[in-house]
Every structure is written in C-alpha cells, then in structure tokens.
Design a protein around this motif. Sequence first.
Motif, short mmCIF file in Angstrom:
data_model
loop_
_atom_site.label_atom_id
_atom_site.label_comp_id
_atom_site.label_asym_id
_atom_site.label_seq_id
_atom_site.Cartn_x
_atom_site.Cartn_y
_atom_site.Cartn_z
N THR A 127 0.67 2.53 5.96
CA THR A 127 0.64 3.16 4.64
C THR A 127 -0.21 2.34 3.68
N VAL A 128 -0.03 1.04 3.69
CA VAL A 128 -0.82 0.17 2.81
C VAL A 128 -2.29 0.24 3.20
N PHE A 129 -2.59 0.27 4.48
CA PHE A 129 -3.97 0.36 4.95
C PHE A 129 -4.63 1.65 4.46
N ARG A 130 -3.92 2.79 4.60
CA ARG A 130 -4.48 4.07 4.15
C ARG A 130 -4.65 4.08 2.63
N GLN A 131 -3.70 3.50 1.91
CA GLN A 131 -3.82 3.45 0.46
C GLN A 131 -5.02 2.59 0.05
#
Length: 66
Positions: A25-29
């Motif tokens: 999730t952090v990577f996509r954000q």
Amino acid sequence: MNARLDELEAKLTLAEDLLETLNMTVFRQQQQIDQLQAALRQLALQMQSGGGGEARRPEEEVPPHW
C-alpha cells in the motif's frame, strides 16, 4: 505448550501478511505521489510559459453568468 506455539506461529503469519499488505500500500501510494508531483511540475511549467494554450480574444470568452 504446543498450543501456545501454534497460536504464536499463526499470529506471526498474520502479522507478516499484514506487513506485506501495508508495504505494498505504501509503495503504491508513493508511486501515486510521484506521478502527482510530476503532473504538478508540468502544470507549473505551463503556467510559467504563459498557459501553454493559444490566447483567446475577449469576445470569445463566455461571461461568468452563462
């Protein structure tokens, strides 16, 4: 004792899965933030260069009440 170990292993597995999900999730954000920053830089450059579009004549403008 075995029941406690099984419970701890199950909790550890769930925690690892959650951590992986949060990492993705952090990577996509971060990817999204990078894209938005690039778009913002592009817009700022267009604004500095005069809007990047063709100039309109006052008679072509639609009045604000329309």
